[in-house]
Design a protein around this motif. Structure first.
Motif, PDB file in Angstrom:
ATOM      1  N   VAL A 275       6.203  13.161 -12.818  1.00 55.73           N
ATOM      2  CA  VAL A 275       6.810  13.580 -14.084  1.00 55.73           C
ATOM      3  C   VAL A 275       6.032  14.758 -14.673  1.00 55.73           C
ATOM      4  CG1 VAL A 275       7.311  12.888 -16.462  1.00 55.73           C
ATOM      5  CG2 VAL A 275       7.765  11.303 -14.581  1.00 55.73           C
ATOM      6  N   ALA A 276       4.705  14.678 -14.595  1.00 57.35           N
ATOM      7  CA  ALA A 276       3.876  15.780 -15.095  1.00 57.35           C
ATOM      8  C   ALA A 276       4.170  17.060 -14.325  1.00 57.35           C
ATOM      9  CB  ALA A 276       2.402  15.415 -14.977  1.00 57.35           C
ATOM     10  N   GLY A 277       4.297  16.939 -13.004  1.00 56.93           N
ATOM     11  CA  GLY A 277       4.602  18.111 -12.184  1.00 56.93           C
ATOM     12  C   GLY A 277       5.948  18.713 -12.537  1.00 56.93           C
ATOM     13  N   LEU A 278       6.937  17.842 -12.780  1.00 60.76           N
ATOM     14  CA  LEU A 278       8.269  18.311 -13.154  1.00 60.76           C
ATOM     15  C   LEU A 278       8.233  19.001 -14.517  1.00 60.76           C
ATOM     16  CD1 LEU A 278      11.288  18.426 -12.507  1.00 60.76           C
ATOM     17  CD2 LEU A 278      11.531  16.145 -13.532  1.00 60.76           C
ATOM     18  N   ALA A 279       7.434  18.473 -15.436  1.00 61.42           N
ATOM     19  CA  ALA A 279       7.316  19.080 -16.768  1.00 61.42           C
ATOM     20  C   ALA A 279       6.679  20.468 -16.676  1.00 61.42           C
ATOM     21  CB  ALA A 279       6.489  18.185 -17.682  1.00 61.42           C
TER      22      ALA A 279
ATOM     23  N   SER B 180      11.163  11.669 -26.463  1.00 59.52           N
ATOM     24  CA  SER B 180      11.703  12.184 -27.735  1.00 59.52           C
ATOM     25  C   SER B 180      11.573  13.706 -27.800  1.00 59.52           C
ATOM     26  CB  SER B 180      10.977  11.540 -28.916  1.00 59.52           C
ATOM     27  OG  SER B 180       9.585  11.809 -28.855  1.00 59.52           O
ATOM     28  N   PHE B 181      10.455  14.232 -27.318  1.00 59.61           N
ATOM     29  CA  PHE B 181      10.280  15.679 -27.272  1.00 59.61           C
ATOM     30  C   PHE B 181      11.220  16.312 -26.245  1.00 59.61           C
ATOM     31  CE2 PHE B 181       5.847  15.046 -29.026  1.00 59.61           C
ATOM     32  CZ  PHE B 181       6.115  15.669 -30.231  1.00 59.61           C
ATOM     33  N   ILE B 182      11.461  15.592 -25.148  1.00 58.50           N
ATOM     34  CA  ILE B 182      12.345  16.124 -24.107  1.00 58.50           C
ATOM     35  C   ILE B 182      13.778  16.208 -24.621  1.00 58.50           C
ATOM     36  CG2 ILE B 182      13.258  15.752 -21.779  1.00 58.50           C
ATOM     37  CD1 ILE B 182      10.629  14.331 -21.099  1.00 58.50           C
ATOM     38  N   VAL B 183      14.203  15.210 -25.399  1.00 57.12           N
ATOM     39  CA  VAL B 183      15.538  15.253 -26.003  1.00 57.12           C
ATOM     40  C   VAL B 183      15.655  16.468 -26.922  1.00 57.12           C
ATOM     41  CG1 VAL B 183      17.104  14.108 -27.621  1.00 57.12           C
ATOM     42  CG2 VAL B 183      15.952  12.773 -25.848  1.00 57.12           C
ATOM     43  N   THR B 184      14.630  16.707 -27.719  1.00 62.67           N
ATOM     44  CA  THR B 184      14.613  17.884 -28.604  1.00 62.67           C
ATOM     45  C   THR B 184      14.710  19.169 -27.789  1.00 62.67           C
ATOM     46  OG1 THR B 184      13.252  16.695 -30.213  1.00 62.67           O
ATOM     47  CG2 THR B 184      13.306  19.108 -30.370  1.00 62.67           C
TER      48      THR B 184
ATOM     49  N   LEU C 256       9.070   6.535 -21.201  1.00 59.60           N
ATOM     50  CA  LEU C 256       7.921   7.342 -21.573  1.00 59.60           C
ATOM     51  C   LEU C 256       8.033   7.805 -23.022  1.00 59.60           C
ATOM     52  CD1 LEU C 256       7.550   9.605 -18.401  1.00 59.60           C
ATOM     53  CD2 LEU C 256       6.265   7.546 -18.982  1.00 59.60           C
ATOM     54  N   ARG C 257       6.908   7.852 -23.706  1.00 66.14           N
ATOM     55  CA  ARG C 257       6.883   8.293 -25.096  1.00 66.14           C
ATOM     56  C   ARG C 257       7.357   9.735 -25.241  1.00 66.14           C
ATOM     57  NH1 ARG C 257       1.112   8.681 -27.822  1.00 66.14           N
ATOM     58  NH2 ARG C 257       1.057  10.473 -26.401  1.00 66.14           N
ATOM     59  N   VAL C 258       7.099  10.548 -24.237  1.00 60.78           N
ATOM     60  CA  VAL C 258       7.411  11.965 -24.297  1.00 60.78           C
ATOM     61  C   VAL C 258       8.910  12.238 -24.333  1.00 60.78           C
ATOM     62  CG1 VAL C 258       7.492  12.367 -21.803  1.00 60.78           C
ATOM     63  CG2 VAL C 258       6.716  14.205 -23.326  1.00 60.78           C
TER      64      VAL C 258
ATOM     65  N   VAL D 104      18.828  22.200 -15.967  1.00 52.87           N
ATOM     66  CA  VAL D 104      18.876  21.173 -14.917  1.00 52.87           C
ATOM     67  C   VAL D 104      17.545  20.427 -14.838  1.00 52.87           C
ATOM     68  CG1 VAL D 104      19.065  20.781 -12.433  1.00 52.87           C
ATOM     69  CG2 VAL D 104      20.628  22.380 -13.563  1.00 52.87           C
ATOM     70  N   LEU D 105      16.450  21.168 -14.859  1.00 54.79           N
ATOM     71  CA  LEU D 105      15.130  20.552 -14.773  1.00 54.79           C
ATOM     72  C   LEU D 105      14.863  19.647 -15.982  1.00 54.79           C
ATOM     73  CD1 LEU D 105      13.010  23.578 -13.487  1.00 54.79           C
ATOM     74  CD2 LEU D 105      13.527  21.473 -12.225  1.00 54.79           C
ATOM     75  N   THR D 106      15.311  20.072 -17.140  1.00 51.72           N
ATOM     76  CA  THR D 106      15.102  19.274 -18.348  1.00 51.72           C
ATOM     77  C   THR D 106      15.900  17.978 -18.291  1.00 51.72           C
ATOM     78  OG1 THR D 106      14.743  21.295 -19.633  1.00 51.72           O
ATOM     79  CG2 THR D 106      15.207  19.287 -20.864  1.00 51.72           C
ATOM     80  N   ILE D 107      17.120  18.045 -17.774  1.00 53.75           N
ATOM     81  CA  ILE D 107      17.932  16.826 -17.611  1.00 53.75           C
ATOM     82  C   ILE D 107      17.243  15.860 -16.652  1.00 53.75           C
ATOM     83  CG2 ILE D 107      20.114  15.929 -16.712  1.00 53.75           C
ATOM     84  CD1 ILE D 107      21.459  18.481 -17.775  1.00 53.75           C
ATOM     85  N   LEU D 108      16.720  16.374 -15.548  1.00 52.28           N
ATOM     86  CA  LEU D 108      15.992  15.528 -14.603  1.00 52.28           C
ATOM     87  C   LEU D 108      14.760  14.914 -15.267  1.00 52.28           C
ATOM     88  CD1 LEU D 108      16.108  17.742 -11.366  1.00 52.28           C
ATOM     89  CD2 LEU D 108      17.425  15.657 -11.837  1.00 52.28           C
ATOM     90  N   LEU D 109      14.083  15.704 -16.072  1.00 50.26           N
ATOM     91  CA  LEU D 109      12.896  15.226 -16.780  1.00 50.26           C
ATOM     92  C   LEU D 109      13.271  14.128 -17.773  1.00 50.26           C
ATOM     93  CD1 LEU D 109       9.865  15.874 -16.943  1.00 50.26           C
ATOM     94  CD2 LEU D 109      10.396  17.525 -18.744  1.00 50.26           C
ATOM     95  N   LEU D 110      14.400  14.297 -18.445  1.00 46.98           N
ATOM     96  CA  LEU D 110      14.848  13.293 -19.406  1.00 46.98           C
ATOM     97  C   LEU D 110      15.220  11.995 -18.707  1.00 46.98           C
ATOM     98  CD1 LEU D 110      15.581  12.492 -22.279  1.00 46.98           C
ATOM     99  CD2 LEU D 110      17.845  13.515 -21.915  1.00 46.98           C
ATOM    100  N   VAL D 111      15.934  12.103 -17.596  1.00 50.74           N
ATOM    101  CA  VAL D 111      16.328  10.906 -16.839  1.00 50.74           C
ATOM    102  C   VAL D 111      15.083  10.128 -16.404  1.00 50.74           C
ATOM    103  CG1 VAL D 111      17.378  10.083 -14.695  1.00 50.74           C
ATOM    104  CG2 VAL D 111      18.530  11.857 -16.049  1.00 50.74           C
ATOM    105  N   ALA D 112      14.097  10.846 -15.887  1.00 50.89           N
ATOM    106  CA  ALA D 112      12.870  10.194 -15.425  1.00 50.89           C
ATOM    107  C   ALA D 112      12.128   9.534 -16.582  1.00 50.89           C
ATOM    108  CB  ALA D 112      11.975  11.219 -14.743  1.00 50.89           C
ATOM    109  N   SER D 113      12.074  10.208 -17.724  1.00 51.89           N
ATOM    110  CA  SER D 113      11.334   9.664 -18.858  1.00 51.89           C
ATOM    111  C   SER D 113      12.033   8.457 -19.482  1.00 51.89           C
ATOM    112  CB  SER D 113      11.123  10.746 -19.919  1.00 51.89           C
ATOM    113  OG  SER D 113      12.363  11.158 -20.474  1.00 51.89           O
ATOM    114  N   VAL D 114      13.361   8.468 -19.491  1.00 52.71           N
ATOM    115  CA  VAL D 114      14.114   7.327 -20.023  1.00 52.71           C
ATOM    116  C   VAL D 114      14.009   6.139 -19.077  1.00 52.71           C
ATOM    117  CG1 VAL D 114      16.432   6.481 -20.553  1.00 52.71           C
ATOM    118  CG2 VAL D 114      15.708   8.731 -21.370  1.00 52.71           C
TER     119      VAL D 114
END
Length: 325
Positions: free
Chosen positions: A177-181, A251-255, A247-249, A233-243
């Motif tokens: 997840v960190a790498g994707l971010a 909320s920032f990814i949704v923003t 992950l606490r992060v 696309v990358l942000t959507i993937l990041l959101l899916v992984a965090s949900v």
């Protein structure tokens, strides 16, 4: 006698400074971030109204006058207003350094950030002067905007840190997840840089006599859009992984995702409506908000070691999730 009175006055002021992070420091941190974004908006107004040389000299507005004269008209007022905004940001930066002075050892991270932001104001003022002296060279103007984005990111770090305890920080998300971010942040930076180059090649030069880069603006629009869609696309993937692993992060990814969608809509509208100044200016400001949101996402990948209960609980959640895969 006067020396004693002076020493007592200095000591009294020192004692009034925060001895711990309080509301005063947090308010100044937020003011720093907001003002760094606002000045991009006022700078955009200068450029988009053709007021780039409304004050044709620097540091004075016109030869022999620090402020615009009646002959400079509205363009002079707009350009001088942007210069005044630089002064306001400088005052906020000084306030941050003063408020953190008593904590300069305990919270060295915050104090150093405040000093860097203060130095950045001076550096930006000098770059602004060079911009005027070079007759709004598009590459210097682009660098000026890029430096503003860096200042926004640094101010975001300051805001984020004033809500956290000091000390070493540890990763609280899976390495993947960190790498994707971080990959997303790289593409965000690429998107913004292509946007800067695109604007430098377009019609909004800041003055009728200002030069352009000579690059094909239509081609650059496409080169700017492609990494923009990749970012989405990358942000959507990041959101899916965090949900998925709570992950606490997230909320920032949704923003971040909401800002990207808004940016895409504004970008498409301005491209299809002939680049109206209002939309171009909004696109510039949103680029700063996007940079701030992306910075917040990256910062929230870590938490202070052994201090934040949420971080410990999150680390346990990640560990359990990993064992069940």
């Amino acid at each position: 006698m006067s020396e004693t009175v002076g020493a007592e006055a200095v000591n009294s002021i020192y004692q009034r400074l925060p001895s711990a992070i309080d509301a005063r420091i947090r308010v100044v941190a937020w003011l720093s971030l907001v003002s760094e974004i606002v000045i991009v908006g006022t700078g955009g107004a200068v450029r988009l109204t053709g007021s780039g040389l409304g004050c044709p000299t620097w540091p004075s507005c016109v030869p022999g006058s620090l402020v615009p004269t009646q002959e400079m008209g509205l363009h002079g007022v707009i350009e001088f207003g942007n210069r005044l905004m630089t002064g306001l940001i400088g005052i906020i930066a000084i306030a941050a350094v003063v408020l953190l002075w008593r904590l300069r050892k305990e919270r060295k991270d915050l104090f150093v950030l405040a000093v860097i932001l203060g130095g950045g104001v001076l550096a930006q003022a000098l770059v602004g002067g060079v911009t005027v002296w070079t007759g709004l060279n598009p590459f210097i103007v682009g660098f000026h905007f890029t430096a503003s984005l860096i200042m926004v990111c640094l101010a975001t770090v300051l805001v984020h840190r004033v809500y956290l305890a000091p000390g070493p920080r540890a990763l609280i998300v899976p390495v993947g997840v960190a790498g994707l971010a971080h990959a997303t942040s790289f593409v965000v930076a690429l998107t913004v840089m292509m946007g800067v180059l695109t604007t430098a090649s377009g019609p909004h030069s800041g003055d009728a006599a200002a030069g352009r880069t000579g690059f094909n603006a239509e081609l650059l629009e496409h080169l700017h859009a492609w990494p923009g869609y990749a970012t989405l696309v990358l942000t959507i993937l990041l959101l899916v992984a965090s949900v998925r692993i709570k992950l606490r992060v997230r909320s920032f990814i949704v923003t971040l995702l909401m800002i990207e969608l808004l940016q895409i809509v504004v970008g498409l509208l301005q491209a299809n409506l002939g680049l109206p100044p209002v939309l171009v200016g909004l696109h510039m400001v949103l680029a700063c908000v996007l940079a701030a949101a992306m910075t917040a996402v990256v910062l929230d990948l870590k938490a202070p070691v052994g201090i934040t209960p949420d971080a410990t609980e999150l680390a346990n959640t990640i560990a359990v999730s990993s064992r069940h895969r």
